[in-house]
Design a protein around this motif. Structure first.
Motif, PDB file in Angstrom:
ATOM      1  N   LEU A   1      11.546   5.201  -0.339  1.00 50.93           N
ATOM      2  CA  LEU A   1      10.414   5.542  -1.202  1.00 50.93           C
ATOM      3  C   LEU A   1      10.573   6.988  -1.664  1.00 50.93           C
ATOM      4  CD1 LEU A   1       7.673   4.711  -2.411  1.00 50.93           C
ATOM      5  CD2 LEU A   1       6.592   5.598  -0.333  1.00 50.93           C
ATOM      6  N   ALA A   2      10.659   7.169  -2.979  1.00 54.02           N
ATOM      7  CA  ALA A   2      10.819   8.518  -3.545  1.00 54.02           C
ATOM      8  C   ALA A   2       9.497   8.986  -4.144  1.00 54.02           C
ATOM      9  CB  ALA A   2      11.907   8.517  -4.610  1.00 54.02           C
ATOM     10  N   ASP A   3       9.131  10.200  -3.855  1.00 51.68           N
ATOM     11  CA  ASP A   3       7.942  10.828  -4.421  1.00 51.68           C
ATOM     12  C   ASP A   3       8.409  11.978  -5.313  1.00 51.68           C
ATOM     13  OD1 ASP A   3       5.402  11.649  -5.004  1.00 51.68           O
ATOM     14  OD2 ASP A   3       5.074  12.694  -3.109  1.00 51.68           O
ATOM     15  N   ILE A   4       8.297  11.782  -6.616  1.00 53.23           N
ATOM     16  CA  ILE A   4       8.766  12.769  -7.588  1.00 53.23           C
ATOM     17  C   ILE A   4       7.555  13.400  -8.254  1.00 53.23           C
ATOM     18  CG2 ILE A   4      10.139  13.151  -9.661  1.00 53.23           C
ATOM     19  CD1 ILE A   4      11.753  10.676  -8.915  1.00 53.23           C
ATOM     20  N   ARG A   5       7.448  14.701  -8.156  1.00 56.40           N
ATOM     21  CA  ARG A   5       6.331  15.421  -8.767  1.00 56.40           C
ATOM     22  C   ARG A   5       6.860  16.305  -9.906  1.00 56.40           C
ATOM     23  NH1 ARG A   5       1.747  14.947  -5.694  1.00 56.40           N
ATOM     24  NH2 ARG A   5       2.076  14.077  -3.596  1.00 56.40           N
ATOM     25  N   LEU A   6       6.191  16.195 -11.049  1.00 60.68           N
ATOM     26  CA  LEU A   6       6.593  16.963 -12.217  1.00 60.68           C
ATOM     27  C   LEU A   6       5.899  18.318 -12.234  1.00 60.68           C
ATOM     28  CD1 LEU A   6       6.429  14.180 -14.967  1.00 60.68           C
ATOM     29  CD2 LEU A   6       8.404  14.897 -13.613  1.00 60.68           C
ATOM     30  N   LYS A   7       6.559  19.259 -12.869  1.00 60.32           N
ATOM     31  CA  LYS A   7       5.954  20.570 -13.043  1.00 60.32           C
ATOM     32  C   LYS A   7       4.736  20.453 -13.956  1.00 60.32           C
ATOM     33  CE  LYS A   7      10.329  23.070 -12.649  1.00 60.32           C
ATOM     34  NZ  LYS A   7      11.308  23.933 -13.373  1.00 60.32           N
ATOM     35  N   GLU A   8       3.746  21.268 -13.693  1.00 61.79           N
ATOM     36  CA  GLU A   8       2.549  21.264 -14.524  1.00 61.79           C
ATOM     37  C   GLU A   8       2.832  22.045 -15.802  1.00 61.79           C
ATOM     38  OE1 GLU A   8      -2.177  22.533 -14.319  1.00 61.79           O
ATOM     39  OE2 GLU A   8      -0.909  22.611 -12.514  1.00 61.79           O
ATOM     40  N   LEU A   9       2.529  21.404 -16.929  1.00 62.92           N
ATOM     41  CA  LEU A   9       2.758  22.053 -18.212  1.00 62.92           C
ATOM     42  C   LEU A   9       1.790  23.218 -18.407  1.00 62.92           C
ATOM     43  CD1 LEU A   9       3.267  19.040 -20.641  1.00 62.92           C
ATOM     44  CD2 LEU A   9       4.917  20.844 -20.180  1.00 62.92           C
ATOM     45  N   PRO A  10       2.295  24.362 -18.837  1.00 63.42           N
ATOM     46  CA  PRO A  10       1.377  25.458 -19.178  1.00 63.42           C
ATOM     47  C   PRO A  10       0.657  25.134 -20.485  1.00 63.42           C
ATOM     48  CG  PRO A  10       3.615  26.044 -19.764  1.00 63.42           C
ATOM     49  CD  PRO A  10       3.706  24.725 -19.043  1.00 63.42           C
ATOM     50  N   PRO A  11      -0.448  25.769 -20.760  1.00 62.52           N
ATOM     51  CA  PRO A  11      -1.133  25.549 -22.047  1.00 62.52           C
ATOM     52  C   PRO A  11      -0.182  25.846 -23.202  1.00 62.52           C
ATOM     53  CG  PRO A  11      -2.522  26.803 -20.545  1.00 62.52           C
ATOM     54  CD  PRO A  11      -1.167  26.726 -19.906  1.00 62.52           C
ATOM     55  N   PHE A  12      -0.185  24.970 -24.202  1.00 66.14           N
ATOM     56  CA  PHE A  12       0.725  25.144 -25.333  1.00 66.14           C
ATOM     57  C   PHE A  12       0.280  26.313 -26.201  1.00 66.14           C
ATOM     58  CE2 PHE A  12       1.705  24.130 -29.826  1.00 66.14           C
ATOM     59  CZ  PHE A  12       3.080  24.285 -29.752  1.00 66.14           C
ATOM     60  N   ASP A  13       1.213  27.197 -26.483  1.00 70.28           N
ATOM     61  CA  ASP A  13       0.964  28.354 -27.330  1.00 70.28           C
ATOM     62  C   ASP A  13       1.904  28.290 -28.527  1.00 70.28           C
ATOM     63  OD1 ASP A  13       0.471  30.745 -28.560  1.00 70.28           O
ATOM     64  OD2 ASP A  13       1.180  32.014 -26.917  1.00 70.28           O
ATOM     65  N   PRO A  14       1.403  27.915 -29.710  1.00 67.11           N
ATOM     66  CA  PRO A  14       2.288  27.800 -30.879  1.00 67.11           C
ATOM     67  C   PRO A  14       2.897  29.129 -31.312  1.00 67.11           C
ATOM     68  CG  PRO A  14      -0.011  27.590 -31.531  1.00 67.11           C
ATOM     69  CD  PRO A  14       0.006  27.586 -30.030  1.00 67.11           C
ATOM     70  N   GLN A  15       2.362  30.236 -30.814  1.00 63.19           N
ATOM     71  CA  GLN A  15       2.907  31.544 -31.174  1.00 63.19           C
ATOM     72  C   GLN A  15       3.983  32.021 -30.208  1.00 63.19           C
ATOM     73  OE1 GLN A  15       1.935  32.671 -34.095  1.00 63.19           O
ATOM     74  NE2 GLN A  15       0.519  30.925 -34.195  1.00 63.19           N
ATOM     75  N   ASP A  16       4.183  31.286 -29.118  1.00 58.95           N
ATOM     76  CA  ASP A  16       5.183  31.665 -28.124  1.00 58.95           C
ATOM     77  C   ASP A  16       6.573  31.345 -28.661  1.00 58.95           C
ATOM     78  OD1 ASP A  16       6.800  32.132 -25.947  1.00 58.95           O
ATOM     79  OD2 ASP A  16       5.519  31.063 -24.515  1.00 58.95           O
TER      80      ASP A  16
ATOM     81  N   SER B   1       0.814  -1.218   0.000  1.00 55.85           N
ATOM     82  CA  SER B   1       0.000   0.000   0.000  1.00 55.85           C
ATOM     83  C   SER B   1       0.847   1.269   0.000  1.00 55.85           C
ATOM     84  CB  SER B   1      -0.933   0.008   1.210  1.00 55.85           C
ATOM     85  OG  SER B   1      -0.197   0.162   2.423  1.00 55.85           O
ATOM     86  N   ARG B   2       2.146   1.138   0.327  1.00 57.16           N
ATOM     87  CA  ARG B   2       3.000   2.334   0.373  1.00 57.16           C
ATOM     88  C   ARG B   2       3.331   2.842  -1.048  1.00 57.16           C
ATOM     89  NH1 ARG B   2       5.437   2.498   5.577  1.00 57.16           N
ATOM     90  NH2 ARG B   2       4.294   1.014   6.911  1.00 57.16           N
ATOM     91  N   PHE B   3       3.098   2.015  -2.063  1.00 55.63           N
ATOM     92  CA  PHE B   3       3.463   2.366  -3.437  1.00 55.63           C
ATOM     93  C   PHE B   3       2.211   2.638  -4.264  1.00 55.63           C
ATOM     94  CE2 PHE B   3       6.673  -0.412  -1.688  1.00 55.63           C
ATOM     95  CZ  PHE B   3       7.864   0.197  -2.034  1.00 55.63           C
ATOM     96  N   ARG B   4       2.371   3.511  -5.260  1.00 55.84           N
ATOM     97  CA  ARG B   4       1.270   3.737  -6.193  1.00 55.84           C
ATOM     98  C   ARG B   4       1.099   2.520  -7.096  1.00 55.84           C
ATOM     99  NH1 ARG B   4       1.515  10.107  -8.053  1.00 55.84           N
ATOM    100  NH2 ARG B   4       1.463  10.978  -5.943  1.00 55.84           N
ATOM    101  N   TYR B   5       2.216   1.892  -7.438  1.00 54.30           N
ATOM    102  CA  TYR B   5       2.125   0.659  -8.204  1.00 54.30           C
ATOM    103  C   TYR B   5       3.340  -0.203  -7.880  1.00 54.30           C
ATOM    104  CZ  TYR B   5       2.369  -2.822 -11.821  1.00 54.30           C
ATOM    105  OH  TYR B   5       2.454  -4.013 -12.464  1.00 54.30           O
TER     106      TYR B   5
END
Length: 275
Positions: free
Chosen positions: A168-183, A138-142
């Motif tokens: 047990l390592a808990d690694i959280r990724l940054k949330e991607l901003p909405p993709f802007d093809p003009q950026d 139960s300590r693991f997500r999978y």
């Protein structure tokens, strides 16, 4: 009188003229140029949204792509008699190489949509006070608990506790901003080498064979220019085939149909009308 090949060489060895032919009659973006990136890079972390510019940096006429002899072998040793062995080899001879009528280095400006956003936080802790196999699981997500126990030859709870410590390592990724093809931040410059074959007539089969042969011979060459975003190249160069545009017309395949066929092979067809 000079034939089409000679006249195309005279015209397309000029970087400006070659860039015009590569980009085609339509303006940006250039969807057909995306296959140049796909032919050279095998990247899984970003996808091309569109190509907004291409610049030809240099062009070299009549470049030999040397063939290389490749030898693969299998060494088999019979035990318990280590002095006995069987060595078998296979030599694949690619010949003396093939000529590219033109070898060009281009810089394409590609707008990329990234699939990864980098790491935001990392937390590492120990797993302690294990009360049961179910508690540990139960300590693991999978975790494939049955495979884990079998791999480590664990059958009791005491063996599980003693085989630690467990981190047990808990690694959280940054949330991607909405993709802007003009950026502009999503646009990168990618250097790609292109080997170009010139065909005197509209022979689609011969053009594809020539392109495939160059690709196969080039597989033994050093890798192309790597990208900081797309990573190393999977092939040293992309391949394009130049046909005379004068052969297009009634009773002939359309340029769009030819492009669709060649796109399936990641080859770029070009249509030139040199003076």
């Amino acid at each position: 009188m000079s034939g089409f090949t000679d006249r195309a060489l005279l015209q397309l060895h000029n970087p400006t003229a070659l860039a015009t032919i590569l980009k085609g009659p339509a303006g940006a973006p250039y969807p057909h140029l995306e296959r140049l990136v796909a032919a050279v890079f095998d990247n899984q972390s970003a996808q091309v949204d569109h190509i907004e510019e291409l610049t030809v940096l240099e062009v070299e006429p009549m470049v030999l792509v040397p063939g290389r002899d490749r030898m693969t072998g299998t060494w088999t040793v019979t035990q318990p008699a280590p002095e006995f062995g069987d060595l078998r080899g296979e030599v694949t001879r690619t010949g003396f190489g093939l000529w590219a009528h033109l070898m060009a280095r281009v810089m394409v400006t590609a707008v990329l949509q990234s699939d990864g956003a980098g790491i935001d936080t990392v937390a590492i802790g120990t797993i302690e006070d294990i009360t049961s196999f179910a508690d540990f699981e139960s300590r693991f997500r999978y975790i494939d608990m049955d495979e884990f126990l079998e791999t480590h030859r664990i059958t009791t709870l005491d063996q599980l506790r003693q085989s630690g410590p467990y981190l047990l390592a808990d690694i959280r990724l940054k949330e991607l901003p909405p993709f802007d093809p003009q950026d502009a931040a999503n646009a990168i410059d990618v250097a790609i080498d292109i080997a170009i074959v010139i065909q005197d007539e509209l022979d689609l089969t011969a053009g594809l064979v020539a392109a495939r042969q160059l690709w196969n011979v080039g597989a033994g060459e050093p890798p192309g220019v790597s990208s900081a975003v797309l990573g190393p190249t999977s092939r040293p160069f992309a391949v394009a085939v130049a046909f005379p545009s004068s052969v297009l017309g009634a009773g002939q395949p359309t340029a769009a149909a030819i492009d669709s066929l060649y796109a399936a092979a990641k080859v770029l067809p070009l249509f030139a009308n040199p003076p």
